[in-house]
Write a protein that holds these residues in place. Structure first.
Motif, PDB file in Angstrom:
ATOM      1  N   LEU A  80       0.839  -1.201   0.000  1.00  0.00           N
ATOM      2  CA  LEU A  80       0.000   0.000   0.000  1.00  0.00           C
ATOM      3  C   LEU A  80       0.877   1.257   0.000  1.00  0.00           C
ATOM      4  O   LEU A  80       1.869   1.315   0.711  1.00  0.00           O
ATOM      5  N   GLY A  81       0.487   2.235  -0.809  1.00  0.00           N
ATOM      6  CA  GLY A  81       1.224   3.491  -0.861  1.00  0.00           C
ATOM      7  C   GLY A  81       0.344   4.614  -1.375  1.00  0.00           C
ATOM      8  O   GLY A  81      -0.872   4.453  -1.534  1.00  0.00           O
ATOM      9  N   ILE A  82       0.963   5.751  -1.658  1.00  0.00           N
ATOM     10  CA  ILE A  82       0.234   6.927  -2.153  1.00  0.00           C
ATOM     11  C   ILE A  82       0.991   7.508  -3.336  1.00  0.00           C
ATOM     12  O   ILE A  82       2.213   7.635  -3.297  1.00  0.00           O
ATOM     13  N   GLN A  83       0.241   7.826  -4.389  1.00  0.00           N
ATOM     14  CA  GLN A  83       0.828   8.467  -5.564  1.00  0.00           C
ATOM     15  C   GLN A  83      -0.123   9.566  -6.013  1.00  0.00           C
ATOM     16  O   GLN A  83      -1.318   9.317  -6.187  1.00  0.00           O
ATOM     17  N   MET A  84       0.394  10.761  -6.195  1.00  0.00           N
ATOM     18  CA  MET A  84      -0.415  11.916  -6.590  1.00  0.00           C
ATOM     19  C   MET A  84      -1.609  12.108  -5.647  1.00  0.00           C
ATOM     20  O   MET A  84      -2.745  12.328  -6.074  1.00  0.00           O
ATOM     21  N   ASP A  85      -1.348  11.956  -4.351  1.00  0.00           N
ATOM     22  CA  ASP A  85      -2.345  12.118  -3.280  1.00  0.00           C
ATOM     23  C   ASP A  85      -3.508  11.135  -3.366  1.00  0.00           C
ATOM     24  O   ASP A  85      -4.576  11.374  -2.805  1.00  0.00           O
ATOM     25  N   LYS A  86      -3.321  10.028  -4.057  1.00  0.00           N
ATOM     26  CA  LYS A  86      -4.350   8.978  -4.148  1.00  0.00           C
ATOM     27  C   LYS A  86      -3.780   7.677  -3.593  1.00  0.00           C
ATOM     28  O   LYS A  86      -2.609   7.363  -3.812  1.00  0.00           O
ATOM     29  N   PRO A  87      -4.608   6.893  -2.886  1.00  0.00           N
ATOM     30  CA  PRO A  87      -4.119   5.602  -2.390  1.00  0.00           C
ATOM     31  C   PRO A  87      -3.883   4.622  -3.548  1.00  0.00           C
ATOM     32  O   PRO A  87      -4.704   4.520  -4.458  1.00  0.00           O
ATOM     33  N   PHE A  99      -0.145  -9.620  -9.348  1.00  0.00           N
ATOM     34  CA  PHE A  99      -0.507  -9.454 -10.760  1.00  0.00           C
ATOM     35  C   PHE A  99      -1.641  -8.445 -10.956  1.00  0.00           C
ATOM     36  O   PHE A  99      -2.186  -8.323 -12.048  1.00  0.00           O
ATOM     37  N   ARG A 100      -1.995  -7.711  -9.897  1.00  0.00           N
ATOM     38  CA  ARG A 100      -3.057  -6.710  -9.984  1.00  0.00           C
ATOM     39  C   ARG A 100      -2.604  -5.424  -9.319  1.00  0.00           C
ATOM     40  O   ARG A 100      -1.698  -5.423  -8.498  1.00  0.00           O
ATOM     41  N   ARG A 101      -3.289  -4.342  -9.675  1.00  0.00           N
ATOM     42  CA  ARG A 101      -2.966  -3.033  -9.110  1.00  0.00           C
ATOM     43  C   ARG A 101      -4.244  -2.213  -8.997  1.00  0.00           C
ATOM     44  O   ARG A 101      -5.117  -2.298  -9.851  1.00  0.00           O
ATOM     45  N   CYS A 102      -4.326  -1.400  -7.946  1.00  0.00           N
ATOM     46  CA  CYS A 102      -5.432  -0.448  -7.798  1.00  0.00           C
ATOM     47  C   CYS A 102      -4.882   0.966  -7.882  1.00  0.00           C
ATOM     48  O   CYS A 102      -3.891   1.274  -7.219  1.00  0.00           O
ATOM     49  N   SER A 103      -5.522   1.798  -8.685  1.00  0.00           N
ATOM     50  CA  SER A 103      -5.140   3.189  -8.957  1.00  0.00           C
ATOM     51  C   SER A 103      -3.840   3.253  -9.755  1.00  0.00           C
ATOM     52  O   SER A 103      -2.805   2.811  -9.297  1.00  0.00           O
ATOM     53  N   TYR A 104      -3.951   3.810 -10.933  1.00  0.00           N
ATOM     54  CA  TYR A 104      -2.765   3.931 -11.781  1.00  0.00           C
ATOM     55  C   TYR A 104      -2.858   5.205 -12.620  1.00  0.00           C
ATOM     56  O   TYR A 104      -3.948   5.686 -12.928  1.00  0.00           O
ATOM     57  N   PRO A 105      -1.687   5.753 -12.979  1.00  0.00           N
ATOM     58  CA  PRO A 105      -1.682   7.008 -13.735  1.00  0.00           C
ATOM     59  C   PRO A 105      -2.030   6.784 -15.212  1.00  0.00           C
ATOM     60  O   PRO A 105      -1.594   5.815 -15.816  1.00  0.00           O
ATOM     61  N   GLU A 121      -6.178  13.194 -22.241  1.00  0.00           N
ATOM     62  CA  GLU A 121      -5.944  13.851 -23.526  1.00  0.00           C
ATOM     63  C   GLU A 121      -6.552  15.254 -23.585  1.00  0.00           C
ATOM     64  O   GLU A 121      -6.033  16.126 -24.265  1.00  0.00           O
ATOM     65  N   ASP A 122      -7.644  15.465 -22.858  1.00  0.00           N
ATOM     66  CA  ASP A 122      -8.295  16.781 -22.891  1.00  0.00           C
ATOM     67  C   ASP A 122      -7.436  17.864 -22.235  1.00  0.00           C
ATOM     68  O   ASP A 122      -7.212  18.927 -22.793  1.00  0.00           O
ATOM     69  N   SER A 123      -6.943  17.542 -21.027  1.00  0.00           N
ATOM     70  CA  SER A 123      -6.170  18.565 -20.303  1.00  0.00           C
ATOM     71  C   SER A 123      -4.659  18.397 -20.485  1.00  0.00           C
ATOM     72  O   SER A 123      -3.889  19.191 -19.955  1.00  0.00           O
ATOM     73  N   GLN A 124      -4.250  17.343 -21.198  1.00  0.00           N
ATOM     74  CA  GLN A 124      -2.832  17.061 -21.441  1.00  0.00           C
ATOM     75  C   GLN A 124      -2.036  16.928 -20.135  1.00  0.00           C
ATOM     76  O   GLN A 124      -0.910  17.396 -20.029  1.00  0.00           O
ATOM     77  N   THR A 125      -2.676  16.274 -19.148  1.00  0.00           N
ATOM     78  CA  THR A 125      -2.001  16.036 -17.872  1.00  0.00           C
ATOM     79  C   THR A 125      -2.138  14.563 -17.507  1.00  0.00           C
ATOM     80  O   THR A 125      -2.946  13.832 -18.082  1.00  0.00           O
ATOM     81  N   THR A 126      -1.366  14.147 -16.526  1.00  0.00           N
ATOM     82  CA  THR A 126      -1.458  12.785 -15.999  1.00  0.00           C
ATOM     83  C   THR A 126      -2.368  12.805 -14.779  1.00  0.00           C
ATOM     84  O   THR A 126      -2.172  13.613 -13.867  1.00  0.00           O
ATOM     85  N   VAL A 127      -3.367  11.926 -14.787  1.00  0.00           N
ATOM     86  CA  VAL A 127      -4.298  11.826 -13.661  1.00  0.00           C
ATOM     87  C   VAL A 127      -4.317  10.392 -13.158  1.00  0.00           C
ATOM     88  O   VAL A 127      -3.943   9.467 -13.880  1.00  0.00           O
ATOM     89  N   GLN A 167       7.743   4.920  -7.592  1.00  0.00           N
ATOM     90  CA  GLN A 167       6.899   6.109  -7.778  1.00  0.00           C
ATOM     91  C   GLN A 167       5.840   6.209  -6.683  1.00  0.00           C
ATOM     92  O   GLN A 167       5.470   7.298  -6.257  1.00  0.00           O
ATOM     93  N   THR A 168       5.349   5.068  -6.237  1.00  0.00           N
ATOM     94  CA  THR A 168       4.309   5.035  -5.215  1.00  0.00           C
ATOM     95  C   THR A 168       4.884   5.231  -3.807  1.00  0.00           C
ATOM     96  O   THR A 168       4.201   5.744  -2.928  1.00  0.00           O
ATOM     97  N   CYS A 169       6.135   4.822  -3.604  1.00  0.00           N
ATOM     98  CA  CYS A 169       6.745   4.856  -2.266  1.00  0.00           C
ATOM     99  C   CYS A 169       7.736   6.009  -2.113  1.00  0.00           C
ATOM    100  O   CYS A 169       8.784   5.854  -1.481  1.00  0.00           O
ATOM    101  N   ASN A 170       7.461   7.152  -2.730  1.00  0.00           N
ATOM    102  CA  ASN A 170       8.295   8.363  -2.593  1.00  0.00           C
ATOM    103  C   ASN A 170       9.724   8.170  -3.106  1.00  0.00           C
ATOM    104  O   ASN A 170      10.655   8.786  -2.577  1.00  0.00           O
ATOM    105  N   ASN A 171       9.914   7.310  -4.089  1.00  0.00           N
ATOM    106  CA  ASN A 171      11.245   7.016  -4.643  1.00  0.00           C
ATOM    107  C   ASN A 171      12.243   6.590  -3.569  1.00  0.00           C
ATOM    108  O   ASN A 171      13.446   6.804  -3.714  1.00  0.00           O
ATOM    109  N   SER A 172      11.747   5.987  -2.502  1.00  0.00           N
ATOM    110  CA  SER A 172      12.635   5.563  -1.414  1.00  0.00           C
ATOM    111  C   SER A 172      12.599   4.065  -1.171  1.00  0.00           C
ATOM    112  O   SER A 172      13.209   3.577  -0.228  1.00  0.00           O
TER     113      SER A 172
END
Length: 200
Positions: free
Chosen positions: A34-41, A47-53, A57-63, A150-155
């Protein structure tokens, strides 16, 4: 309804089902890490993942897309260690489930499980638990992958969580494996009734 199990055997069958269910549920659920990325859990399984970046395309950002899913392919799993963990743990869960279902059938069918078959089933449970335990031991080797970092603060690194934490599914899988290896294997030695000797 005749049973081929002793009283100890019935306890073995129920405990086998409980251990197999715990390991299988824990293996399937994506809550091993369990971790946090972009203020989301964010959470990972083998072989599975919850929440991914994803790229908006509309705002040209990563969500962050807050939903759970499997990786698109086996090679999409972030690290080689997690791929091996997936296969090894999956085979171990399959073995535990096979023995548990056979043991439950032994509660209803006479002459299905003898002392020898009970001991062989216990050996299969030991191997299944060992495989799952090996998968749990391999899992931290994948904590140095880019996705986890990326999820664990690059640590994070191998066997170092960084800002992440181990989730309940990891403990559930390991507990099921430990129960199968220690309790079920021992109880299986006393599970089957002695076969009747028929004079011919």
């Amino acid at each position: 309804m005749a049973s081929s199990l002793t009283c100890t055997g019935v306890i073995w069958a129920l405990l086998s089902l409980l251990c197999a269910a715990a390991s299988c549920v824990g293996f399937f659920m994506p809550y091993w890490l369990l971790g946090i990325q972009m203020d989301k859990p964010v959470s990972f399984g083998t072989f599975r993942r919850c929440s991914y970046p994803v790229r908006d395309e509309d705002s040209q950002t990563t969500v962050m897309l807050e939903q759970c899913g499997r990786y698109a392919s086996f090679h999409g799993i972030p690290s080689l260690e997690w791929r091996i963990c997936t296969v090894v743990t999956g085979v171990g869960c399959g073995l535990l489930l096979l023995v548990a279902l056979t043991a439950l059938m032994g509660c209803c069918i006479s002459d299905l499980i003898s002392r020898t078959i009970g001991r062989v089933a216990g050996g299969i449970q030991f191997v299944g638990g060992l495989l799952i335990g090996s998968g749990c031991a391999l899992y931290p080797l994948g904590w140095d992958s880019e996705e986890v970092q990326q999820t664990c603060n690059n640590s994070s690194d191998q066997f170092q969580l960084g800002s992440c934490q181990i989730g309940w599914a990891y403990y559930c899988t390991g507990a099921g494996a430990a129960g199968a290896m220690l309790l079920c294997t021992w109880l299986s030695c006393f599970a089957g009734k002695k076969q009747k000797q028929y004079p011919y």
